[in-house]
Design a protein around this motif. Structure first.
Motif, PDB file in Angstrom:
ATOM      1  N   ALA A  23       0.823  -1.201   0.000  1.00  0.00           N
ATOM      2  CA  ALA A  23       0.000   0.000   0.000  1.00  0.00           C
ATOM      3  C   ALA A  23       0.861   1.256   0.000  1.00  0.00           C
ATOM      4  N   ASN A  24       2.085   1.131   0.431  1.00  0.00           N
ATOM      5  CA  ASN A  24       2.969   2.295   0.468  1.00  0.00           C
ATOM      6  C   ASN A  24       4.417   1.826   0.519  1.00  0.00           C
ATOM      7  N   LYS A  25       5.356   2.775   0.638  1.00  0.00           N
ATOM      8  CA  LYS A  25       6.750   2.380   0.477  1.00  0.00           C
ATOM      9  C   LYS A  25       7.279   1.518   1.617  1.00  0.00           C
ATOM     10  N   ILE A  26       6.699   1.641   2.803  1.00  0.00           N
ATOM     11  CA  ILE A  26       7.189   0.782   3.887  1.00  0.00           C
ATOM     12  C   ILE A  26       6.828  -0.671   3.597  1.00  0.00           C
ATOM     13  N   GLU A  27       5.573  -0.879   3.205  1.00  0.00           N
ATOM     14  CA  GLU A  27       5.171  -2.232   2.854  1.00  0.00           C
ATOM     15  C   GLU A  27       5.960  -2.718   1.652  1.00  0.00           C
ATOM     16  N   HIS A  41       2.478  -2.744   8.894  1.00  0.00           N
ATOM     17  CA  HIS A  41       3.045  -2.663   7.552  1.00  0.00           C
ATOM     18  C   HIS A  41       3.725  -3.962   7.131  1.00  0.00           C
ATOM     19  N   LEU A  64       9.041  -1.965   0.931  1.00  0.00           N
ATOM     20  CA  LEU A  64      10.354  -2.387   1.423  1.00  0.00           C
ATOM     21  C   LEU A  64      10.268  -3.772   2.042  1.00  0.00           C
ATOM     22  N   ALA A  65       9.243  -3.954   2.879  1.00  0.00           N
ATOM     23  CA  ALA A  65       9.075  -5.248   3.542  1.00  0.00           C
ATOM     24  C   ALA A  65       8.919  -6.339   2.492  1.00  0.00           C
ATOM     25  N   LEU A  66       8.076  -6.059   1.481  1.00  0.00           N
ATOM     26  CA  LEU A  66       7.849  -7.050   0.434  1.00  0.00           C
ATOM     27  C   LEU A  66       9.115  -7.353  -0.347  1.00  0.00           C
ATOM     28  N   ARG A  85      -2.338   3.310   8.335  1.00  0.00           N
ATOM     29  CA  ARG A  85      -2.563   1.943   8.800  1.00  0.00           C
ATOM     30  C   ARG A  85      -3.136   1.884  10.207  1.00  0.00           C
ATOM     31  N   PHE A  98      17.766  -0.716   6.783  1.00  0.00           N
ATOM     32  CA  PHE A  98      17.019  -0.944   5.556  1.00  0.00           C
ATOM     33  C   PHE A  98      15.634  -0.284   5.628  1.00  0.00           C
ATOM     34  N   PHE A  99      14.968  -0.440   6.768  1.00  0.00           N
ATOM     35  CA  PHE A  99      13.581   0.016   6.844  1.00  0.00           C
ATOM     36  C   PHE A  99      13.411   1.481   7.243  1.00  0.00           C
ATOM     37  N   VAL A 128       7.075 -10.362   7.352  1.00  0.00           N
ATOM     38  CA  VAL A 128       8.128 -10.661   6.400  1.00  0.00           C
ATOM     39  C   VAL A 128       9.346 -11.245   7.114  1.00  0.00           C
TER      40      VAL A 128
END
Lengths: 235, 285, 235
Positions: free
Chosen positions: A153-157, C17, A159-161, B90, C60-61, C22
């Motif tokens: 949904a956004n850049k944090i997710e 998030h 990154l996680a992905l 969120r 990284f995050f 992950v």
């Protein structure tokens, strides 16, 4: 057409301003040099040359991963900043935007993939194998990019992905170490098929064709499904 | 409460100053409006008052201290609602408010109370990503009120709201004023300003062109005319204008009054927007 | 009160998030991978993995977390409350370090079981994560895009990676000045005990660098976010 031209001009400016794009061009070159010169040296040192092909099939997957993730990050930034909404109301349209963005890593992957297979890889592939590998590889970069932007949904997710998605480059090790039929679990992943072409060894022409067709089919499936998901997300 | 003298400000790296000399005072318990087109320097002036931009020239005194010198405890006493309502997407509305509430050490209001007042109690447990623009705007006001601030800074508080919710927000602002809060509103919506502001400042090109109450402005700029619309048999709608001066003895007006054909009668009051254009020579948008 | 709520919400946001999800996947992957590695290399690879993944995941995050909060103007909303910049930095670093510790711990006990050096090992992960996350935060406020962040951060951090060369036998005494050296020393205590002097050195060098990073991140934050040095620049 004019819209595309403006996008390209914007990108050129961004390459100049955002050196990561520059790195995304240099990164694969470093990778290719690594495989050509350093990997054989290291494996010879440890007397594990038999792993050369495995390592090659692993390293080649890093090219679409790198380019795909990088493009994904650009698109995540653009979506978070509502830039995609802006593109959507220009003649470029949302689909045009998506195609344009995905072409970039796809085309670059074709170019680097050919150099990798023809020049750097320790094992040379037959013409048809090479063609199939390049076609699949070219689709993998957009798939990885789409994974990030369609599921996050956004850049944090995102990154996680990218952490999770990045694990697909280890699929060659499954093929190498896990016996059939257990390794078939990995066959739902696109990279399974690319790596397979490196690792199956001598097989009949018919078998090769089956692997090729199935592989390309799976790749297309991913692209179509994820594209739809992405377009739905930015509606 | 707020005392500004000879305020100048230039963003680092820019040649042209954004604020080119402003002087004004805002009294306790007053609703003060910054009016002007976008890019006039309203938001920059507001950021200076909030203490976000510190390298200004001139004097800006709030709670009897210079704003560039204030400690973080200053923020215990002010509330800010920025123009764009940004939240953690969120988290739910309730979670967002609880998070921001926890950042204050002083006395705070229960988020439920504020959500109820703004008609958001039913969607308190919804993620903010599912909120509409109008809901986020109201949530934004809730956030600004969490710490019971003495001074409130509201940037375009009614933008993106439907008339009913805009009314809700405006009523709340007026109630806050009655509780003794000082409120600075930045807007280019003249109707909002007209309805709730005690005084307004017209801002153009980094300067204040004029400060006055909306009523005084209107009285001074009124054309003092009456407009009468009447239905004529063959000519359809007809519009006549009469000077207010001596209207009781104006024969044409009196004839018309007796003719039974009148559909509407209005005094020609200038709107705040007309006055703004008149005074500054600029439109608002 | 203020700090621990902010810290709690930082973790909540990270969970929402998908960071924890992950890392379950990533940790599982490392556990399986480590079991596949020949026993004589397993510990060395374990140290390398702990340092380079869970150890520096905050690095990284943090880019994504800060960039998102910044581009969506949440930072503006945070800093018109009494919340202090120092609290913000610490809350971000500590919350990401929690994930670092959980992940390293899970990988370690799954592969190697409990061992005596566990406390020092975890202190090592803790300090490593704190240093790299705070350092990453300083880089993040200077970046405007994810790719920009990764370019800046990888070029800054290249020098910190030099001590990793010791894992393949290349070592210089100058590496002693870098925090990574201390990090590797502490993380490897899980397998080979170190003496008091080494312990004091390792903790000392990491603490020293963490303080430097904190000072630098704080300064960067004031300059870029609070004083808006970047105001008016495009993304």
């Amino acid at each position: 057409m004019k819209a595309v031209f403006h996008l390209i001009r914007g990108d050129m400016r961004q390459i100049y301003r955002d050196p990561m794009l520059f790195i995304s061009m240099v990164g694969p070159i470093l990778l290719i040099l690594l495989v050509r010169f350093i990997v054989p040296f290291v494996t010879a040192h440890f007397a594990i040359e038999s792993y050369n092909v495995l390592l090659a099939s692993f390293f080649i997957l890093l090219i679409p991963l790198l380019l795909g993730v990088m493009t994904g990050f650009i698109m995540l930034d653009e979506r978070d900043d509502k830039m995609i909404d802006y593109f959507a109301v220009t003649p470029l349209s949302k689909i045009g935007y998506l195609i344009y963005r995905l072409l970039f890593p796809g085309v670059l992957t074709i170019f680097y993939g050919i150099v990798f297979v023809e020049w750097a890889s320790p094992e040379s592939l037959a013409a048809l194998d090479t063609l199939l590998v390049i076609v699949m590889l070219a689709m993998e970069a957009p798939i990885i990019c789409l994974c990030l932007v369609a599921l996050a949904a956004n850049k944090i997710e995102g990154l996680a992905l990218s952490k999770g998605v990045g694990l697909v480059v280890f699929v060659p090790f499954i093929i190498y170490f896990v016996p059939l039929p257990w390794q078939l679990v990995g066959s739902i992943l696109p990279t399974y098929w690319t790596a397979n072409l490196f690792l199956v060894g001598d097989i009949s022409f018919g078998m090769l064709l089956i692997i090729g067709i199935l592989g390309i089919f799976i790749h297309i499936l991913y692209i179509v499904f994820l594209s739809k998901q992405f377009l739905r997300k930015i509606d | 409460m707020i005392d500004v003298e000879k305020l100048h400000f230039t963003y680092p790296g820019r040649k042209e100053p954004t604020i080119k000399g402003m002087d004004f005072t805002i009294n306790e318990g007053e609703i003060f409006g910054f009016l002007g087109p976008s890019g006039a320097g309203k938001s920059t002036a507001q950021k200076i008052l909030i203490g976000m931009l510190k390298n200004y020239q001139g004097r800006v005194r709030i709670f009897d201290q210079e704003v560039s010198q204030v400690k973080r405890s200053y923020y215990e006493r002010i509330g800010v609602a920025f123009e764009f309502p940004n939240f953690y997407q969120r988290l739910t509305a309730m979670e967002n408010l609880s998070l921001f509430r926890s950042l204050y050490t002083g006395e705070t209001v229960a988020p439920e109370e504020l959500l109820m007042e703004m008609g958001l109690n039913e969607s308190a447990r919804m993620k903010v990503s599912a909120y509409s623009k109008g809901m986020k705007m109201r949530l934004n006001l809730c956030r600004a009120l969490l710490n019971k601030p003495d001074i409130l800074f509201l940037d375009e508080p009614t933008s993106g709201l439907d008339p009913l919710n805009a009314k809700k927000v405006k009523n709340k602002i007026v109630r806050l004023k009655e509780e003794g809060k000082t409120i600075l509103i930045t807007t280019h919506n003249m109707n909002t300003a007209d309805e709730i502001c005690d005084r307004v400042a017209f801002i153009v090109d980094g300067r204040i062109q004029l400060i006055d109450t909306p009523r005084n402005l209107k009285v001074r700029h009124n054309e003092k005319k009456v407009q009468v619309e009447s239905r004529e048999k063959d000519h359809g709608l007809k519009i006549n204008e009469f000077d207010l001066q001596g209207i009781g003895t104006n024969p044409d007006f009196l004839t018309l009054l007796r003719s039974n054909k009148i559909e509407t009668i209005h005094t020609q009051e200038a709107t705040l927007e007309d006055i703004f254009i008149n005074v500054t020579g600029r439109g608002l948008n | 009160m203020r700090f621990h709520t902010a810290f709690f919400y930082d973790i909540k946001i990270q969970i929402r998030h998908g960071l924890y999800a992950v890392y379950i996947l990533v940790s599982l992957f490392y556990i399986i991978a480590l079991y596949q590695i020949p026993e004589q290399y397993r510990e060395m690879v374990g140290v390398f993995i702990t340092f380079s993944d869970p150890g520096v995941l905050g690095f990284f995050f943090i880019g994504g977390l800060v960039l998102l909060e910044r581009n969506q103007n949440i930072l503006d909303n945070l800093f018109i409350t009494p919340y202090k910049v120092e609290e913000y930095i610490l809350s971000k670093a500590l919350s990401l370090t929690v994930l670092s510790i959980i992940s390293s711990y899970a990988i370690h006990i799954s592969v190697f079981g409990f061992s005596f050096g566990m406390i020092l090992f975890l202190i090592g992960v803790f300090l490593t994560s704190m240093f790299f996350t705070i350092f990453g935060l300083g880089v993040a406020v200077r970046s405007h895009t994810l790719n920009g962040f990764f370019l800046l951060s990888s070029s800054y951090s290249l020098i910190f990676c030099l001590p990793l060369l010791e894992l393949v036998g290349i070592d210089y005494s100058l590496f002693m000045l870098l925090p990574t050296k201390g990090a590797l020393l502490l993380i490897s205590t899980a397998f080979s005990p170190i003496n008091m002097l080494e312990m004091i050195y390792a903790i000392g060098i990491l603490l020293f660098w963490s303080l430097v990073a904190f000072w630098w991140a704080r300064r960067s934050f004031y300059k870029m976010i609070i004083f808006k040095a970047s105001e008016g620049k495009t993304l």
